[in-house]
Design a protein around this motif. Structure first.
Motif, PDB file in Angstrom:
ATOM      1  N   SER A 171       0.816  -1.218   0.000  1.00 19.07           N
ATOM      2  CA  SER A 171       0.000   0.000   0.000  1.00 19.07           C
ATOM      3  C   SER A 171       0.849   1.266   0.000  1.00 19.07           C
ATOM      4  N   PHE A 172       2.096   1.141   0.427  1.00 14.54           N
ATOM      5  CA  PHE A 172       2.974   2.318   0.541  1.00 14.54           C
ATOM      6  C   PHE A 172       4.293   2.028  -0.180  1.00 14.54           C
ATOM      7  N   TRP A 173       4.195   1.490  -1.389  1.00 17.98           N
ATOM      8  CA  TRP A 173       5.384   0.969  -2.053  1.00 17.98           C
ATOM      9  C   TRP A 173       6.438   2.044  -2.331  1.00 17.98           C
ATOM     10  N   ARG A 174       5.994   3.282  -2.590  1.00 17.09           N
ATOM     11  CA  ARG A 174       6.985   4.346  -2.827  1.00 17.09           C
ATOM     12  C   ARG A 174       7.803   4.624  -1.565  1.00 17.09           C
ATOM     13  N   GLY A 175       7.103   4.877  -0.455  1.00 16.69           N
ATOM     14  CA  GLY A 175       7.799   5.160   0.805  1.00 16.69           C
ATOM     15  C   GLY A 175       8.618   3.978   1.285  1.00 16.69           C
ATOM     16  N   ILE A 176       8.074   2.767   1.139  1.00 21.06           N
ATOM     17  CA  ILE A 176       8.803   1.564   1.544  1.00 21.06           C
ATOM     18  C   ILE A 176      10.081   1.426   0.726  1.00 21.06           C
ATOM     19  N   GLY A 177       9.971   1.631  -0.577  1.00 17.25           N
ATOM     20  CA  GLY A 177      11.141   1.503  -1.439  1.00 17.25           C
ATOM     21  C   GLY A 177      12.226   2.508  -1.096  1.00 17.25           C
ATOM     22  N   VAL A 178      11.815   3.759  -0.847  1.00 16.33           N
ATOM     23  CA  VAL A 178      12.783   4.798  -0.488  1.00 16.33           C
ATOM     24  C   VAL A 178      13.475   4.453   0.819  1.00 16.33           C
ATOM     25  N   THR A 179      12.686   4.053   1.830  1.00 12.56           N
ATOM     26  CA  THR A 179      13.270   3.780   3.146  1.00 12.56           C
ATOM     27  C   THR A 179      14.208   2.586   3.102  1.00 12.56           C
ATOM     28  N   LEU A 180      13.828   1.536   2.390  1.00  8.01           N
ATOM     29  CA  LEU A 180      14.709   0.375   2.264  1.00  8.01           C
ATOM     30  C   LEU A 180      16.016   0.754   1.580  1.00  8.01           C
ATOM     31  N   PHE A 181      15.928   1.577   0.551  1.00 10.40           N
ATOM     32  CA  PHE A 181      17.134   2.023  -0.151  1.00 10.40           C
ATOM     33  C   PHE A 181      18.054   2.788   0.796  1.00 10.40           C
ATOM     34  N   ILE A 182      17.495   3.699   1.583  1.00  8.66           N
ATOM     35  CA  ILE A 182      18.302   4.493   2.515  1.00  8.66           C
ATOM     36  C   ILE A 182      18.882   3.607   3.609  1.00  8.66           C
ATOM     37  N   ASN A 183      18.039   2.774   4.230  1.00  9.11           N
ATOM     38  CA  ASN A 183      18.475   1.976   5.374  1.00  9.11           C
ATOM     39  C   ASN A 183      19.554   0.955   5.025  1.00  9.11           C
ATOM     40  N   TRP A 184      19.411   0.322   3.862  1.00 12.82           N
ATOM     41  CA  TRP A 184      20.282  -0.827   3.593  1.00 12.82           C
ATOM     42  C   TRP A 184      21.294  -0.592   2.471  1.00 12.82           C
ATOM     43  N   ALA A 185      21.086   0.403   1.635  1.00 11.81           N
ATOM     44  CA  ALA A 185      22.025   0.649   0.539  1.00 11.81           C
ATOM     45  C   ALA A 185      22.811   1.939   0.697  1.00 11.81           C
ATOM     46  N   VAL A 186      22.348   2.836   1.576  1.00  9.06           N
ATOM     47  CA  VAL A 186      23.009   4.133   1.719  1.00  9.06           C
ATOM     48  C   VAL A 186      23.605   4.326   3.116  1.00  9.06           C
ATOM     49  N   LYS A 187      22.792   4.169   4.161  1.00  5.60           N
ATOM     50  CA  LYS A 187      23.214   4.581   5.498  1.00  5.60           C
ATOM     51  C   LYS A 187      24.468   3.876   6.019  1.00  5.60           C
ATOM     52  N   PRO A 188      24.556   2.553   5.979  1.00  9.58           N
ATOM     53  CA  PRO A 188      25.781   1.928   6.499  1.00  9.58           C
ATOM     54  C   PRO A 188      27.025   2.351   5.723  1.00  9.58           C
ATOM     55  N   PHE A 189      26.882   2.490   4.406  1.00  6.33           N
ATOM     56  CA  PHE A 189      28.035   2.817   3.567  1.00  6.33           C
ATOM     57  C   PHE A 189      28.420   4.292   3.702  1.00  6.33           C
ATOM     58  N   ASN A 210      20.979  11.433   5.513  1.00  3.26           N
ATOM     59  CA  ASN A 210      20.074  10.341   5.177  1.00  3.26           C
ATOM     60  C   ASN A 210      18.605  10.733   5.321  1.00  3.26           C
ATOM     61  N   SER A 211      18.275  11.512   6.333  1.00  6.36           N
ATOM     62  CA  SER A 211      16.887  11.958   6.468  1.00  6.36           C
ATOM     63  C   SER A 211      16.523  12.899   5.324  1.00  6.36           C
ATOM     64  N   GLY A 212      17.435  13.803   4.961  1.00  6.86           N
ATOM     65  CA  GLY A 212      17.169  14.725   3.860  1.00  6.86           C
ATOM     66  C   GLY A 212      17.035  14.006   2.533  1.00  6.86           C
ATOM     67  N   LEU A 213      17.896  13.002   2.306  1.00  9.36           N
ATOM     68  CA  LEU A 213      17.832  12.251   1.056  1.00  9.36           C
ATOM     69  C   LEU A 213      16.519  11.474   0.965  1.00  9.36           C
ATOM     70  N   ALA A 214      16.122  10.834   2.057  1.00  3.07           N
ATOM     71  CA  ALA A 214      14.860  10.085   2.060  1.00  3.07           C
ATOM     72  C   ALA A 214      13.676  11.018   1.814  1.00  3.07           C
ATOM     73  N   TYR A 215      13.688  12.173   2.453  1.00  3.92           N
ATOM     74  CA  TYR A 215      12.600  13.150   2.312  1.00  3.92           C
ATOM     75  C   TYR A 215      12.483  13.623   0.866  1.00  3.92           C
ATOM     76  N   MET A 216      13.631  13.932   0.252  1.00  4.48           N
ATOM     77  CA  MET A 216      13.629  14.415  -1.128  1.00  4.48           C
ATOM     78  C   MET A 216      13.190  13.322  -2.108  1.00  4.48           C
ATOM     79  N   LEU A 217      13.661  12.101  -1.904  1.00  5.31           N
ATOM     80  CA  LEU A 217      13.287  11.007  -2.807  1.00  5.31           C
ATOM     81  C   LEU A 217      11.792  10.715  -2.719  1.00  5.31           C
ATOM     82  N   ASN A 218      11.225  10.818  -1.528  1.00  2.00           N
ATOM     83  CA  ASN A 218       9.776  10.648  -1.385  1.00  2.00           C
ATOM     84  C   ASN A 218       9.027  11.750  -2.123  1.00  2.00           C
ATOM     85  N   ARG A 219       9.529  12.978  -2.036  1.00  2.27           N
ATOM     86  CA  ARG A 219       8.885  14.100  -2.725  1.00  2.27           C
ATOM     87  C   ARG A 219       8.956  13.915  -4.238  1.00  2.27           C
ATOM     88  N   ILE A 220      10.102  13.475  -4.720  1.00  2.00           N
ATOM     89  CA  ILE A 220      10.279  13.259  -6.156  1.00  2.00           C
ATOM     90  C   ILE A 220       9.356  12.142  -6.656  1.00  2.00           C
TER      91      ILE A 220
END
Length: 353
Positions: A70-88, A261-271
């Protein structure tokens, strides 16, 4: 948000003072605690970590995973940030600031350990406090619950490989047996225990019974966290007194990664056109850390006296004020967010349907 949670930074600061003082007054007690190990697991810390983590995991309803679509856009953005961006990104910031820019001001023998602690801190997304942050931004509760449930499911299998990979890239020796044991002890077993208790309680007493138990356990969870911090600073006291700038220097990469990471997630959700009530908690989940797990893993892998343990504790110290500032930014920018072309187009399409 309870008064205790709101002033967590103050309590952590007091724990620093109390821990350092007790470490000087009764060093023998702390040495005894540090030596109470079985198979490289410190028993007092293991008990305290379970008291911290299990109440938080009781809130997680894995049945909420059915809401993910139901929230595939937000879920996709958050997963990308949490697991592909934040640790690295945290590993990169650790190498840049701790390994290079701040190196002359830090004890040379602890440089790699500090970087390891920062990596561990960023490798797991927050589980409990995000419900508070989501509520403060009027976030969509079903999104928050489904996102946290999905992150917890991923964390069981992804935490150890990500930590091992980034520590290896940092040329830090990875004690794989201890790392895997930490995942089992501090993720797998607590998840199983929490879910068994949750299901039995819901079946016998309903949601009201679960809320009553959480009301009782939440203060116990925070007390366990503070007791762990007192022990940590009892061991870290001499190092902190000798290097008083250590905590401030370690805070720099943590602060940068939270806002990045919060700013990137926020912007990607807006886009992507996601609605603000999803973008807010997405940004907050993307930026926050499961610091209870990080503290436990750092102690297990590197010990009480390590720079890794201290680095994870700095994450606890700044968690509340930094995340509250992100909440403020998200709330204040709502009108700007909703003027985004993709957001407006999606709203028009939904009204048409």
């Amino acid at each position: 948000m309870s008064v205790f949670e709101r002033y967590l930074t103050l309590w952590v600061a007091l724990c620093i003072v109390v821990g350092i003082a007790l470490g000087h007054v009764i060093p023998g007690v702390f040495q005894a605690i540090g030596s109470a190990e079985v198979a490289k697991v410190n028993i007092p810390v293991a008990v305290l970590i379970w008291l911290m983590i299990i109440p938080m995991l009781l809130r997680i309803d894995f049945a909420a995973l059915k809401e993910v679509g139901s929230f595939w856009r937000g879920i996709g953005v958050t997963l990308f940030i949490n697991w592909a961006v934040k640790p690295f990104s945290m590993a990169l910031l650790g190498w840049l600031f701790i390994g290079w820019l701040f190196r002359p001001y830090l004890p040379e023998t602890q440089i790699d350990s500090y970087i390891a602690g920062l990596i561990i801190l960023a490798a797991a997304p927050c589980t409990a406090m995000v419900f508070v942050w989501s509520n403060l931004t009027k976030g969509e509760p079903h999104f928050t619950l489904s996102q946290v449930a999905l992150n917890d499911a991923i964390m069981v299998v992804a935490f150890a490989p990500i930590v091992g990979l980034l520590l290896g890239l940092s040329a830090i020796t990875v004690p794989w047996d201890t790392l895997v044991l930490s995942v089992v002890l501090y993720i797998v077993i607590p998840v199983i225990i929490a879910q068994v208790i949750r299901r039995q309680l819901l079946a016998s007493a309903g949601k009201a019974g679960l809320e009553r138990l959480l009301h009782i356990l939440q203060p116990l969870s925070l007390v366990a966290l503070l007791a762990t911090l007192v022990m940590l600073f009892g061991f870290q006291g001499e190092q902190i007194i000798a290097q008083p700038l250590v905590i401030a220097l370690l805070a720099v990469p943590i602060l940068i990664q939270v806002y990045f990471n919060s700013g990137l997630a926020y912007m990607l959700n807006r886009i992507s056109g996601e609605q603000h009530c999803v973008a807010g908690p997405s940004a907050l989940i993307g930026a926050s850390n499961f610091f209870e797990l990080a503290v436990a893993a750092a102690i297990s892998l590197f010990g009480f006296n390590s720079g890794a343990a201290l680095a994870t504790v700095v994450g606890v110290l700044i968690e509340v004020p930094v995340m509250l500032s992100v909440v403020w930014i998200v709330n204040r920018s709502k009108n700007w967010y909703e003027r985004g072309a993709a957001v407006q187009n999606l709203q028009k399409a939904e009204r048409t349907v």
